[in-house]
Design an enzyme around this catalytic site. Structure first.
Site, PDB file in Angstrom:
ATOM      1  N   LYS A 496       0.841  -1.199   0.000  1.00 49.92           N
ATOM      2  CA  LYS A 496       0.000   0.000   0.000  1.00 49.92           C
ATOM      3  C   LYS A 496       0.875   1.249   0.000  1.00 49.92           C
ATOM      4  CE  LYS A 496      -0.295  -0.185   4.979  1.00 49.92           C
ATOM      5  NZ  LYS A 496      -1.016  -0.691   6.138  1.00 49.92           N
ATOM      6  N   TYR A 723      17.063  30.996   5.292  1.00 48.48           N
ATOM      7  CA  TYR A 723      15.879  31.758   5.682  1.00 48.48           C
ATOM      8  C   TYR A 723      15.838  31.993   7.186  1.00 48.48           C
ATOM      9  CZ  TYR A 723      13.475  31.004   1.196  1.00 48.48           C
ATOM     10  OH  TYR A 723      13.106  30.996  -0.112  1.00 48.48           O
TER      11      TYR A 723
END
Ligand SMILES: *Cc1c(COP(=O)(O)O)cnc(C)c1O
Length: 828
Positions: A496, A723
Site C-alpha cells: 500500500k 531563511y
C-alpha cells in the site's frame, strides 16, 4: 556437445523401450521455459520449485517444438504427445544434476570451483580475463541458484574446453556436498566468509564448514590465511585430503603467498609479494580493499598454474571492473531502461534478457542496445548468428548493435528492426530521445564502450535526488519472514501507499517471483496499475472508498468489506458486472476502532451474505494496534481473544473454510502462535526493524536516499545561513548546498542541526532552515567537492535515526519521499 536421447536415458537408468523417439538428439538443457532457443535439440527438465512447477509449461513448449522432457509423472495430455520423449524420474532436479555429473566426469581438465560470501563473481570474471589467452574457458553465467546453475554451466564443457570456472553459491547446510560432487573442482577457492545469508546456518562455524566442503579432494586450494575462521576450518582438511595449498597473507611471511606491501595511488595499487622465495610486483587498476582481496586470489591461482610473474603483471594492469549490478531506471517517454554493466559476452546475454522479460510490462515493446561481444566459445560469425537467433526467439522488436564487429556481422541479424553504429559516439550523435517510446530497453555494453553516455541520453532526468531500492534486500527480507512462519501459512505483502513509498510495481514483481501469496494495496488505482503491468497474483484492496466498481471486478481486485453499507453497495454493483462468489475480505474491529465489524454486527452481516451469491468471504481479518508495545500486551491479547470469538461466529455460519489473519510485521515476530492461515508483512519487508531485541537483526535496508552537493563556500564565524538567519556559524566553516528540500520529503524539522547527512565518510549536520529544494550542510570536517553524492539515509544513516529526530515513525519518513524523487531499482 550432443548426446543421443538413449545416452541420457542410460545415465538416468531409464529403459530405452520407454522412449517414443530413440533417434532424438540433445544439445541444450532447459529449466526455464522463457530461455528456450533451440527447441529441436532441447531437453526440458520440469522442475518443481516452491512457487512454480515446470510441468505446467510442457504443453506450451511442445507447441514451440520441444520433444524431450524429464518429468516426474505423465498425465492424459502428455501421454497424447506421441512423438515426444518423456523420461520419468523421481526428481527432475536430481536427474539434471546426474546428467551434469556424468558429463563432467568425461573431461580431465582443470576445473576451478569458487565459493565465498562475496567476490565470487568478480573472481570468476577476472580469472576469465586473466587466463583467456592461455585456455579455452567455460564459466558459469550470472546465476541465482547454484543447484540449477551449476549443472547448466557444466553442461557447456565440451571437447574444446581447456579450463572451467564455476561459481558455487550456497544458502544453507547440506548444499555444498552436492555441488562439490558435480563440479569436482581441481582448484578450490574460498574468497571470504562474511555474515551474508546467515539465516540458513546455525553459526558462522557451520557456514564455514559447509563452504569448505568445496575443497574436498582438490589438488590445490586458495584462501586467505588472515581469516582465523577459514584457516581453522581448513586445517583438518589439509591433513587428509588436499595436495597443495596457497594460503595468502598480509602479515605472515611464512605463508605460500606473502603480500608484503600495498602502495595505493588515486586509481591503482602496486602490490609487492613473495612467492616461492622470489619477490615480485604487480599493479592493478583498483584501490578498494575488497577489489585487492580478489586480485590476490586471482594472483594465487595464476601462480599455481605456473604463469610467469611478468606475464601476470602485464595482464593485471588491464583488468576491468565487473559490474555485478543490473539497474532498472525510469526512461524518457515512458520507457524502462535496464542497464547491465556486466561483461559483454554471449554467456551473460541470456540472463540479462530473462531479467528484462521479468521486468517488462505487457504494453511495452522490447528493444536491445548491445555492444560488440567478447569472442567466447564460438567463432565470430557463429557468435553473431546465435545472438540474432536468440533475440529473434525473444521477440525483440528493435535492435541496436554498436561496434566494429556488430557492423561487420550485422547482415546476420534477421526478423527485427536493426540499426548498427560504429561507436557509442555515433549512436549518441544520431539517435535522440524521441526515437524511444513505450519500450523496455536493455542497455548492455562492455565497459570500454562507455554505455553511460547512452544511459544519460535515455534516462528520464528530473532532479538529482534519487531513492535507490535494493530488490535483493527485499527478497531477503521476505524470505526472513517466511522462515518465521509455518510453511502452510500464507503471506500477504503490504505494498500500500505505493509500496511504503518505494514504488509498488517493482516490489510486486519481485515479491511475485519470491512466491508471495497475496498483495495488498490501499487504493483501487494502485491495483489496476499492477494488473496492467502484468501482476497476476491475488490483490486485496484495503481502501474502502471505491469509486469505480467496474474496474474493481474487471481487474479482479478483492475488496476489504468493513461495513454493512459497503457490503450492500458491493453486492449491487457486483451484480451489474456479473460477479459471482467474488472473493472479499471481512474486516473485524478488534480494538483499533478505525474500521470493521464488531461482534454485535455479525448476525446482520451473515444474513446479508447468505441472501446473495455475488460476493463470498475469502478471509476475515483484523489489525493489531499495539503489537510493538510489550507494556500493552494485555490489550493485544484482548484483541486476539476477541478475534478468535468473532471468527468462530462467522466461520460457523458458512460451509467453506474462511482464511483468518491478524498479524502484521511486529505481530509475526512477537505473537507467532497467532499466525492462523495467513500473515500480513508490511514495514519489515522494507528492512525497517520494529523490535529492538535482536529478533529482526537479519533484515536488510531496502531503500536509501541520496542527493548531490551543488555548491560549496567558506564563510567566517558569525555568518548566518538560510531563511530566517537561524543558522549562525560559530567558527569559520565550509558550507555545502545539497539539492534536497522539504518538497522532496526532507522535512523542515531536519534543519538547524537536527539531522545529519553523510558526506564521504563524515556525518555532517544541517545548518539553518531546510528550503523547499535545498538544504545547507556544515562540511568543514569532510572531504568533498561540488558534484559529490551524499547520503540522506541508507547504509550509514538508518531511517530510524531520521524518524527519531522528527519524533515520528519510519513509516512516515518512507512514505513522505515525494514522487518527484526518482526511484532506481537494482539487484546484484
Ligand atoms: C499496513 C497494514 C499492515 C502492515 O503493518 P506493518 O506494521 O507495516 O507490518 C497489516 N495490516 C493492515 C490492515 C495494514 O493496513
Amino acid at each position: 556437445m550432443k548426446y543421443s536421447i538413449t545416452e541420457i536415458a542410460d545415465i538416468l537408468h531409464i529403459k530405452e523401450d520407454r522412449l517414443n523417439d530413440q533417434e532424438a538428439v540433445v544439445s541444450q538443457l532447459l529449466t526455464d521455459s522463457r530461455s528456450l532457443n533451440y527447441p529441436k535439440e532441447t531437453l526440458f527438465f520440469a522442475l518443481k520449485t516452491k512457487n512454480n512447477d515446470g510441468h505446467n509449461y510442457i504443453a506450451q513448449l511442445y507447441k514451440q517444438g520441444v520433444r524431450n522432457f524429464v518429468v516426474d509423472h505423465v498425465d492424459e495430455v502428455t501421454r497424447g504427445m506421441r512423438d515426444a520423449n518423456f523420461l520419468v524420474v523421481d526428481n527432475p532436479l536430481e536427474a539434471l544434476q546426474q546428467v551434469a555429473m556424468s558429463h563432467r566426469r568425461k573431461f580431465n581438465i582443470p576445473v576451478i570451483g569458487i565459493t565465498g560470501s562475496r567476490g565470487k563473481t568478480t573472481v570468476k570474471e577476472w580469472l576469465n580475463q586473466l587466463l583467456k589467452d592461455d585456455y579455452k574457458i567455460v564459466r558459469s553465467p550470472r546465476s541465482y541458484n547454484s543447484q540449477i546453475g551449476v549443472p547448466l554451466s557444466l553442461w557447456d564443457i565440451d571437447d574444446n574446453t581447456q579450463l572451467a570456472i564455476i561459481e558455487a553459491g550456497i544458502s544453507t547446510t547440506g548444499e555444498m556436498g552436492n555441488l562439490q560432487a558435480m563440479i569436482r573442482p581441481t582448484i578450490g577457492i574460498i574468497t571470504n566468509i562474511g555474515s551474508e545469508h546467515n539465516d540458513g546456518f546455525a553459526s558462522m562455524q557451520e557456514k564455514a564448514s559447509e563452504k569448505c566442503k568445496i575443497l574436498t579432494s582438490c589438488e590445490c586450494i586458495v584462501y586467505c590465511a588472515d581469516d582465523p575462521l577459514v584457516t581453522s576450518t581448513i586445517k583438518p582438511l589439509l591433513d587428509v585430503d588436499v595436495a597443495q595449498e596457497i594460503a595468502w597473507s598480509r602479515t605472515d611471511a611464512t605463508r605460500q603467498l606473502y603480500v608484503k606491501s600495498v602502495a595505493k595511488t588515486d586509481k591503482q595499487s602496486t602490490l609487492t609479494y613473495v612467492y616461492g622465495g622470489k619477490q615480485c610486483q604487480l599493479t592493478a587498476p583498483f584501490t578498494s580493499d575488497r577489489d585487492l582481496e580478489n586480485v590476490v586470489t586471482c594472483l594465487a591461482v595464476m601462480l599455481h598454474l605456473g604463469i610467469d610473474p611478468a606475464v601476470i603483471a602485464q595482464r593485471m594492469k588491464r583488468l576491468t571492473p565487473v559490474g555485478t549490478r543490473i539497474n532498472v531506471m525510469e526512461g524518457v517517454n515512458n520507457c524502462t531502461i535496464i542497464a547491465d554493466g556486466y561483461t559483454s559476452d554471449y554467456n551473460s546475454l541470456t540472463p540479462a534478457l530473462d531479467f528484462m522479460f521479468r521486468r517488462s510490462s505487457k504494453q511495452h515493446d522490447n528493444a536491445v542496445i548491445l555492444s560488440d561481444l567478447k569472442p567466447d566459445v564460438y567463432s565470430d560469425e557463429e557468435l553473431y548468428i546465435r545472438v540474432s537467433e536468440l533475440l529473434w526467439a525473444k521477440n525483440i522488436k528493435h535492435f541496436y548493435g554498436i561496434g566494429a564487429d556488430m557492423c561487420r556481422y550485422g547482415k546476420y541479424f534477421k526478423g527485427m528492426e536493426c540499426q548498427f553504429f560504429k561507436s557509442t559516439q555515433e549512436f549518441v550523435d544520431k539517435m535522440s530521445q524521441g526515437d524511444f517510446e513505450n519500450e523496455t530497453v536493455l542497455v548492455k555494453g562492455a565497459p570500454e564502450f562507455d554505455f553511460d553516455q547512452i544511459i544519460d541520453l535515455l534516462e528520464a532526468k528530473q532532479h538529482q535526488t534519487v531513492e535507490e531500492i535494493d530488490l535483493n534486500a527485499l527478497a531477503h527480507n521476505f524470505k526472513f519472514f517466511r522462515s518465521l512462519i509455518k510453511p502452510t501459512t500464507k503471506a500477504v505483502a503490504m505494498v500500500k501507499a505505493d509500496g511504503y513509498g518505494t514504488g509498488s510495481y517493482e516490489m510486486a514483481k519481485t515479491l511475485q517471483d519470491c512466491g508471495c501469496d497475496y498483495l495488498a494495496v490501499a487504493a483501487q488505482d494502485e491495483g489496476v496499475d499492477l494488473r496492467n503491468a502484468g501482476i497476476t497474483m491475488p490483490i486485496i484492496v484495503l481502501n474502502p472508498s471505491v469509486v469505480n466498481y467496474k474496474s474493481l471486478f474487471q481487474y479482479h481486485l478483492e475488496p476489504e468489506v468493513y461495513s454493512i453499507i459497503e457490503a450492500r453497495e458491493l453486492i449491487k454493483e457486483g451484480a451489474k458486472y456479473g460477479a459471482k462468489n467474488f472473493p472479499v475480505h471481512i474486516k473485524l474491529d478488534t480494538g483499533m476502532h478505525r474500521l470493521g465489524f464488531i461482534k454485535e454486527q455479525l448476525p446482520e452481516l451473515i444474513e446479508l451474505l447468505h441472501s446473495q451469491d455475488v460476493i463470498k468471504p475469502a478471509s476475515m481479518f483484523s489489525h493489531l494496534c499495539v503489537a510493538d508495545e510489550p507494556a500493552q500486551d494485555a490489550y493485544t491479547h484482548m484483541q486476539l481473544d476477541y478475534f478468535e470469538q468473532c471468527t468462530q461466529v462467522l466461520q460457523a455460519a458458512f460451509n467453506h473454510h474462511i482464511t483468518r489473519h491478524i498479524l502484521n510485521t511486529t505481530g509475526i515476530v512477537r505473537f507467532p502462535e497467532y499466525q492462523y492461515d495467513m500473515v500480513r508483512i508490511g514495514i519489515g519487508l522494507y528492512g525497517i526493524k520494529t523490535c529492538y531485541d535482536g529478533s529482526e537483526d537479519a533484515l536488510k535496508p531496502v531503500a536509501s536516499l541520496h542527493s548531490i552537493i551543488i555548491s560549496l563556500k567558506d564563510w567566517p564565524a558569525g555568518t548566518t545561513i538560510g531563511y530566517g538567519r537561524h543558522g549562525v556559524l560559530t567558527r569559520p566553516s565550509r558550507i555545502a548546498t545539497v539539492t534536497i528540500g522539504y518538497a522532496d520529503g526532507y522535512d523542515r524539522h531536519f534543519g538547524n542541526g537536527h539531522a545529519q547527512i553523510w558526506v564521504n565518510g563524515t556525518l555532517c549536520p544541517t545548518v539553518g532552515n531546510v528550503c523547499m529544494d535545498a538544504v545547507m550542510v556544515d562540511v568543514t570536517e569532510a572531504q568533498c567537492q561540488v558534484g559529490d553524492r551524499v547520503e540522506i539515509f541508507g547504509e550509514h544513516i538508518p531511517i530510524e535515526r531520521l524518524s527519531e529526530a522528527r519524533d515520528t515513525i519510519p513509516y512516515e519518513i518512507l512514505t513522505s519521499i515525494s514522487p518527484r524523487v526518482k526511484r532506481v531499482y537494482y539487484r546484484e
